[in-house]
Write an enzyme that holds these catalytic residues in place. Structure first.
Site, PDB file in Angstrom:
ATOM      1  N   HIS A   1       0.830  -1.207   0.000  1.00 28.60           N
ATOM      2  CA  HIS A   1       0.000   0.000   0.000  1.00 28.60           C
ATOM      3  C   HIS A   1       0.866   1.260   0.000  1.00 28.60           C
ATOM      4  O   HIS A   1       0.350   2.375   0.077  1.00 28.60           O
ATOM      5  CB  HIS A   1      -0.910  -0.029   1.244  1.00 28.60           C
TER       6      HIS A   1
ATOM      7  N   LYS B   1       3.290   4.488  -0.900  1.00 30.64           N
ATOM      8  CA  LYS B   1       3.395   5.519  -1.934  1.00 30.64           C
ATOM      9  C   LYS B   1       4.695   6.275  -1.699  1.00 30.64           C
ATOM     10  O   LYS B   1       4.837   6.979  -0.701  1.00 30.64           O
ATOM     11  CB  LYS B   1       2.229   6.507  -1.877  1.00 30.64           C
TER      12      LYS B   1
ATOM     13  N   ASP C   1      16.425  11.727  -8.122  1.00 31.91           N
ATOM     14  CA  ASP C   1      17.862  12.031  -8.030  1.00 31.91           C
ATOM     15  C   ASP C   1      18.439  11.809  -6.634  1.00 31.91           C
ATOM     16  O   ASP C   1      19.510  12.338  -6.312  1.00 31.91           O
ATOM     17  CB  ASP C   1      18.135  13.472  -8.468  1.00 31.91           C
TER      18      ASP C   1
ATOM     19  N   HIS D   1      -9.403  10.363   1.775  1.00 34.37           N
ATOM     20  CA  HIS D   1      -8.383   9.343   1.573  1.00 34.37           C
ATOM     21  C   HIS D   1      -7.133   9.622   2.399  1.00 34.37           C
ATOM     22  O   HIS D   1      -6.228   8.794   2.478  1.00 34.37           O
ATOM     23  CB  HIS D   1      -8.016   9.243   0.085  1.00 34.37           C
TER      24      HIS D   1
ATOM     25  N   LYS E   1      -4.400  10.249   5.437  1.00 34.27           N
ATOM     26  CA  LYS E   1      -4.024   9.605   6.694  1.00 34.27           C
ATOM     27  C   LYS E   1      -3.024  10.529   7.368  1.00 34.27           C
ATOM     28  O   LYS E   1      -1.819  10.493   7.087  1.00 34.27           O
ATOM     29  CB  LYS E   1      -3.392   8.230   6.455  1.00 34.27           C
TER      30      LYS E   1
ATOM     31  N   ASP F   1       0.051  16.825  19.669  1.00 37.49           N
ATOM     32  CA  ASP F   1       0.435  17.966  20.504  1.00 37.49           C
ATOM     33  C   ASP F   1       0.825  19.144  19.608  1.00 37.49           C
ATOM     34  O   ASP F   1       0.156  19.413  18.617  1.00 37.49           O
ATOM     35  CB  ASP F   1       1.541  17.563  21.479  1.00 37.49           C
TER      36      ASP F   1
END
Length: 474
Positions: A128, A130, A135, A368, A370, A375
Site C-alpha cells: 500500500h 506511496k 535524483d 483518503h 491519513k 500535541d
C-alpha cells in the site's frame, strides 16, 4: 533543481518539509520533478492507473529515460493490475525497469480468480506504499496513488495530502525503496505472462504519446498546471520548506510473505501507536478507514482520561467507498462519543464554494488522507489507515515530522476539512442516539438523526455487514 542551495542553508541532519495539500499542486510537483530529474527516478505505488494522469506521468517518464534518466517503477499487482501492453513496451527501454509486488500469476479471468482463492494467505498482503524519489535528493510520500481522482480530475475526488521532503530523510527513503526493489517478492514485469498481440515498438509509442500530449495540452487541467507557481518554484529551488527532523517509517517487504517472522515492533503502525500513547494535550487524526477495535478504543479512552483532546475525521457512510469498512467502524461510534472523543464524518459533497475542481461538473468526495497531529510539535503523513488491514496485512509507509510549523499546517488542514460545510459533527442526544450536525453553503444548520445522504438500503446493508466477523481483514 536548486536543491543543494536549499540544503546548504541548514544543518545536514535536518530535513525540509512541504505539504502538498491540493490535487493540482500534488500533480504539478510530480510532473516538475520528473521533468527536472537528471540521474534517477524511483516510484513505488499501490495504484498506477491507465487514465489521463497516469498516461501524462508515464509519458514524462519515457521522455526522462530518453534523456538518460534511470527509471525504476514498482507497483502492487492487485492495486494496479498490470495488463496494459504499453507496460511491456516501456520496459523495453534500456533505462526503464518495471517490477510488480507479490504478483498473481494469472493475469485475468478465471485463472486469476482461482489463484486468488487458493493462495489467499499470500495474496492478501498488498503493498500500500506511496513513495517517489528523484535524483536521491527529493521525495514525495503520503496518501495519493497515481489516478485522476487523487489529482482533482474525476467525478469522485479523494481529499488527500502528500509531503515533499529533502535532507536527512532521503537516505532512509533510498534504502526503503532498494529493500523493496531487491526483495524476491518484487518480480520483473517481463517474467509475468502478459498476453498481448500488441507489436508496437518504442518509436511508435513515442509518436502516440506525442499526439496524446498535444491533445491534452488543450484541456482545463493542463492549462491550470501551466499557471501553477509550484512547478517553477521547484525548479528554482524556491519552495518554502519547513525545517525539522524526520523519520520515515515503512514495513519490511518480507511482511508480505512471512509476517509471523517479523517482530511487531518493526511495524509502522506499532511505532505510531507508541508515539500516540505519549500525547499530552491534543491528538487530531484523519483516516479514510477508521476501525479502532478494542485496542484503539481503550487507547483513546486512556488519552481522554489523561486530559488529551482526541479529534477524529473519517468518512461518512455516504462518502465511504467500502460499505463493510463503515459497518465495522459504526460499531464503535457511540462508545467513542461517550468517552468524549470528537468525531466528524466527511460530507459527500463538501465545501463546493471553497474547493476548485479541474473538470466539468460537480464532484462527490471521499476522504483518503491519513494524517496525525500530535500535541504542538509532531505531524505524520502517510499511507497508514487505522484498521487491521493497514496494521497487520498490508505494507505501509509514512513520514513523522518534528516541526511545529508542519504541525500547525496539518492542524489548519484538519480544521478546513471539518468545517461545517465540509463534514458532519457527531454528538449524542440525551437519549443516547447519534445526531449529525453540519451547515449548508448558505450557513444554515443541518441536523440529521440517521446517516446523512443515504438510502434505507445503504443503511440496512451497512448494518448487516457490521455483523460479519471479518474485522481483521478490513
Amino acid at each position: 533543481m536548486e536543491v543543494q542551495k536549499a540544503l546548504a542553508q541548514h544543518r545536514p541532519e535536518a530535513s525540509g518539509f512541504y505539504l502538498l495539500q491540493d490535487g493540482l499542486s500534488a500533480f504539478a510537483a510530480r510532473a516538475a520533478l520528473i521533468e527536472a530529474a537528471s540521474v534517477s527516478l524511483d516510484l513505488q505505488y499501490y495504484i498506477f492507473e491507465d487514465d489521463t494522469v497516469g498516461r501524462i506521468l508515464l509519458s514524462l517518464l519515457l521522455n526522462a529515460a530518453d534523456r538518460g534518466v534511470r527509471i525504476r517503477l514498482l507497483v502492487d499487482d492487485l492495486g494496479t493490475r498490470v495488463v496494459n501492453p504499453v507496460v511491456l513496451t516501456l520496459d523495453e527501454h534500456p533505462l526503464i525497469d518495471i517490477r510488480v509486488f507479490n504478483p498473481v500469476l494469472g493475469r485475468s479471468g478465471i485463472r486469476r480468480t482461482l489463484e486468488q482463492a487458493l493462495n489467499f494467505g499470500r495474496i492478501n498482503h498488498r503493498m500500500h506504499n506511496k513513495l517517489f524519489v528523484t535524483d536521491g535528493l527529493l521525495l514525495i510520500t503520503g496518501g495519493r496513488n497515481i489516478a485522476d481522482g487523487y489529482f482533482s480530475r474525476a467525478d469522485v475526488e479523494f481529499l488527500d495530502v502528500d509531503v515533499m521532503a529533502l535532507g536527512q530523510v532521503l537516505p532512509q527513503a533510498a534504502q526503503i525503496f532498494d529493500d523493496y526493489w531487491n526483495n524476491p517478492v518484487s518480480v520483473p514485469v517481463t517474467e509475468l505472462s502478459l498476453e498481448s498481440a500488441d507489436d508496437r515498438n518504442l518509436d511508435e509509442l513515442r509518436g502516440e504519446i506525442k499526439r496524446f500530449l498535444e491533445q491534452e495540452a488543450k484541456t482545463e487541467f493542463t492549462e491550470a498546471l501551466r499557471e501553477s507557481r509550484l512547478a517553477g518554484e521547484i525548479i528554482a529551488g524556491a519552495i518554502p520548506f519547513q525545517w525539522g527532523w524526520g523519520t520515515l517509517f515503512a514495513d519490511p517487504p518480507e511482511k508480505a510473505l512471512h509476517r509471523e517472522r517479523i517482530p511487531v515492533e518493526a511495524f509502522p503502525g506499532y511505532k505510531l501507536e507508541k508515539i500516540i500513547r505519549n500525547s499530552r494535550a491534543n491528538l487530531r487524526i484523519s483516516a479514510a478507514y477508521f476501525i479502532p477495535g478494542k485496542v484503539g478504543t481503550k487507547l483513546f479512552s486512556n488519552l481522554q482520561g489523561a486530559g488529551v483532546n482526541v479529534d477524529i475525521l473519517t468518512n461518512s457512510l455516504s462518502s465511504n467507498d467500502v460499505a463493510i469498512v463503515h459497518g465495522a467502524y459504526a460499531r464503535y461510534r457511540k462508545q467513542l462519543l461517550k468517552l468524549g472523543v470528537d468525531i466528524w464524518e466527511l460530507r459527500k459533497a463538501p465545501g463546493e464554494k471553497r474547493h476548485k475542481h479541474w473538470f466539468q461538473g460537480k464532484s462527490s468526495a471521499t476522504l483518503h488522507a491519513k494524517t496525525f497531529v500530535i500535541d504542538d510539535g509532531l505531524g505524520f503523513v502517510g499511507s497508514i489507515n487505522l484498521d487491521s488491514r493497514s496494521i497487520l496485512q498490508n505494507t505501509e509507509i509514512g513520514l513523522l515530522m518534528e516541526s511545529e510549523a508542519i504541525n500547525r499546517e496539518l492542524s489548519a488542514l484538519f480544521d478546513d476539512w471539518v468545517a461545517g460545510d465540509s463534514a458532519w459533527y457527531l454528538s449524542l442526544t440525551e437519549h443516547g442516539q447519534i445526531r449529525w450536525r453540519a451547515r449548508d453553503d448558505e450557513g444554515r444548520v443541518l441536523l440529521e438523526t440517521r446517516d446523512p445522504e443515504t438510502t434505507i438500503w445503504q443503511r440496512w446493508l451497512c448494518w448487516l455487514l457490521s455483523w460479519l466477523p471479518v474485522e481483521s481483514q478490513i
